[in-house]
Design a protein around this motif. Structure first.
Motif, mmCIF file in Angstrom:
data_model
loop_
_atom_site.group_PDB
_atom_site.id
_atom_site.type_symbol
_atom_site.label_atom_id
_atom_site.label_comp_id
_atom_site.label_asym_id
_atom_site.label_seq_id
_atom_site.Cartn_x
_atom_site.Cartn_y
_atom_site.Cartn_z
ATOM 1 N N ILE A 180 0.859 -1.181 0.000
ATOM 2 C CA ILE A 180 0.000 0.000 0.000
ATOM 3 C C ILE A 180 0.897 1.234 0.000
ATOM 4 O O ILE A 180 1.672 1.448 0.932
ATOM 5 N N ARG A 181 0.795 2.002 -1.068
ATOM 6 C CA ARG A 181 1.561 3.254 -1.179
ATOM 7 C C ARG A 181 0.561 4.406 -1.215
ATOM 8 O O ARG A 181 -0.052 4.663 -2.245
ATOM 9 N N ALA A 182 0.381 5.067 -0.098
ATOM 10 C CA ALA A 182 -0.589 6.155 -0.006
ATOM 11 C C ALA A 182 -0.130 7.122 1.071
ATOM 12 O O ALA A 182 0.006 6.746 2.238
ATOM 13 N N ARG A 195 -5.457 10.673 7.722
ATOM 14 C CA ARG A 195 -6.152 10.260 6.508
ATOM 15 C C ARG A 195 -5.173 10.202 5.349
ATOM 16 O O ARG A 195 -4.104 10.815 5.385
ATOM 17 N N VAL A 196 -5.534 9.407 4.343
ATOM 18 C CA VAL A 196 -4.748 9.396 3.112
ATOM 19 C C VAL A 196 -4.945 10.733 2.423
ATOM 20 O O VAL A 196 -6.076 11.201 2.240
ATOM 21 N N SER A 197 -3.826 11.373 2.074
ATOM 22 C CA SER A 197 -3.879 12.702 1.476
ATOM 23 C C SER A 197 -2.707 12.877 0.524
ATOM 24 O O SER A 197 -1.558 12.598 0.899
ATOM 25 N N PRO A 198 -2.952 13.342 -0.691
ATOM 26 C CA PRO A 198 -1.851 13.564 -1.646
ATOM 27 C C PRO A 198 -0.791 14.524 -1.122
ATOM 28 O O PRO A 198 0.373 14.452 -1.515
ATOM 29 N N ARG A 227 4.636 6.266 9.774
ATOM 30 C CA ARG A 227 3.718 7.381 10.020
ATOM 31 C C ARG A 227 2.729 7.044 11.146
ATOM 32 O O ARG A 227 2.412 5.874 11.371
ATOM 33 N N THR A 228 2.238 8.083 11.794
ATOM 34 C CA THR A 228 1.244 7.899 12.851
ATOM 35 C C THR A 228 0.023 7.155 12.319
ATOM 36 O O THR A 228 -0.526 7.524 11.277
ATOM 37 N N ARG A 232 -3.357 1.374 10.460
ATOM 38 C CA ARG A 232 -4.788 1.624 10.671
ATOM 39 C C ARG A 232 -5.366 2.443 9.525
ATOM 40 O O ARG A 232 -6.443 2.134 9.004
ATOM 41 N N VAL A 233 -4.654 3.485 9.123
ATOM 42 C CA VAL A 233 -5.117 4.344 8.026
ATOM 43 C C VAL A 233 -5.126 3.586 6.706
ATOM 44 O O VAL A 233 -6.103 3.647 5.940
ATOM 45 N N HIS A 234 -4.054 2.841 6.434
ATOM 46 C CA HIS A 234 -3.933 2.177 5.136
ATOM 47 C C HIS A 234 -5.002 1.111 4.919
ATOM 48 O O HIS A 234 -5.580 1.018 3.827
#
Length: 285
Positions: A180-182, A195-198, A227-228, A232-234
């Motif tokens: 997962i690359r985000a 959150r995932v953010s560009p 990352r924090t 969980r986010v991914h």
């Protein structure tokens, strides 16, 4: 405080200069401090010349004045030690406990408990190399002196400490393995959520499916970045939040906890060069 430990020379011809600069890759500032303090002697107390070769089996004694840890002592949470030697301790943090104090006077954390444990042995230094979220259980690598702390910090930055997590996520993850690359950034709608953010920081998680049932998937995940809330986010981003992780969209569970366990740490020992594979065998969180 005074820090001290012994080191057995592993090969003929090794100089202290080579040990510090090439094998241990210490920073110039620390090397200078050790030189000024005349920190290296033999077991008889005789100061050693840094450019002279040593013989295999010689014992070098390191003794220097360095910083101390100032955490309050506490035995309020159970402590499970998965690995310990003269330089490092790897301890299991229970779910619901913080890794370290976040404010003055706080003492119900893993590092307070480790300090209490070490103080009973006459040690007064313990500093964590990384942290786990309060709701995540599992292994935390801790240095027992500032020299080793610096070495482990560099190893973590260079991705030389591999931490493997087990997560149980909702639903059926489609692929049996993947990456997962985000990028991850703050969520302006919630003070603690990410959150995932560009526009966020690069975040990479590798995973492998290790178990399935009709409702859940069990995965092992390895962080390439730290990352924090990354795992969980991914997995929430994939549509498979970790079971019980309401902050990231999972269904409520009776325990109100989420299923994420840092169960393995693998790295080359900074002092001995031995490859360590430490697993959390504590049965309860």
């Amino acid at each position: 405080m005074i820090h001290t430990f012994n080191y057995t020379v592993p090969e003929d011809g090794l100089t202290i200069d080579t040990l510090f600069q090439e094998k241990w890759k210490l920073g110039k500032k620390l090397i200078h401090e050790l030189r000024m303090q005349k920190a290296v002697s033999n077991v008889g107390g005789e100061l050693l010349q840094w450019k002279l070769p040593n013989k295999k089996g010689d014992v070098l004694v390191f003794k220097w004045e360095g910083e101390a840890s100032n955490y309050l002592l506490s035995d309020q949470i159970p402590l499970y030690v998965a690995y310990e030697d003269e330089y490092i301790i790897v301890a299991s943090k229970p779910r619901g406990a913080s890794t370290h104090p976040n404010e003055d006077g706080q003492n119900h954390t893993l590092i307070n408990t480790v300090m209490n444990y070490l103080s009973l042995k006459g040690h007064h230094y313990a500093e964590h190399i990384h942290r786990l979220d309060e709701g995540t259980k599992g292994l935390v690598v801790i240095a027992k002196n500032p020299l080793v702390k610096g070495m482990l910090d560099r190893m973590l930055e260079n991705k030389e400490i591999v931490r493997t997590y087990e997560a149980i996520v909702e639903g059926q993850v489609k692929n049996n393995h993947g990456t997962i690359r985000a990028a991850i950034g703050s969520d302006r709608h919630h003070p603690s959520r990410r959150r995932v953010s560009p526009s966020g920081q690069q975040a990479i998680t590798h995973y492998e499916v290790v178990g399935r049932n009709p409702e859940f998937t069990k995965v092992n995940a390895i962080l390439e970045t730290g990352r924090t809330h990354q795992i969980r986010v991914h997995f929430s981003y994939l549509g498979h939040p970790i079971v019980g992780d309401e902050l990231y969209g999972a269904k409520k569970t009776p325990t109100r906890t989420y299923e994420l366990h840092a169960f393995k740490a693998q790295f080359k020992h900074p002092i001995t060069g031995e490859v360590l594979i430490v697993e959390d065998k504590k049965l309860e969180s």
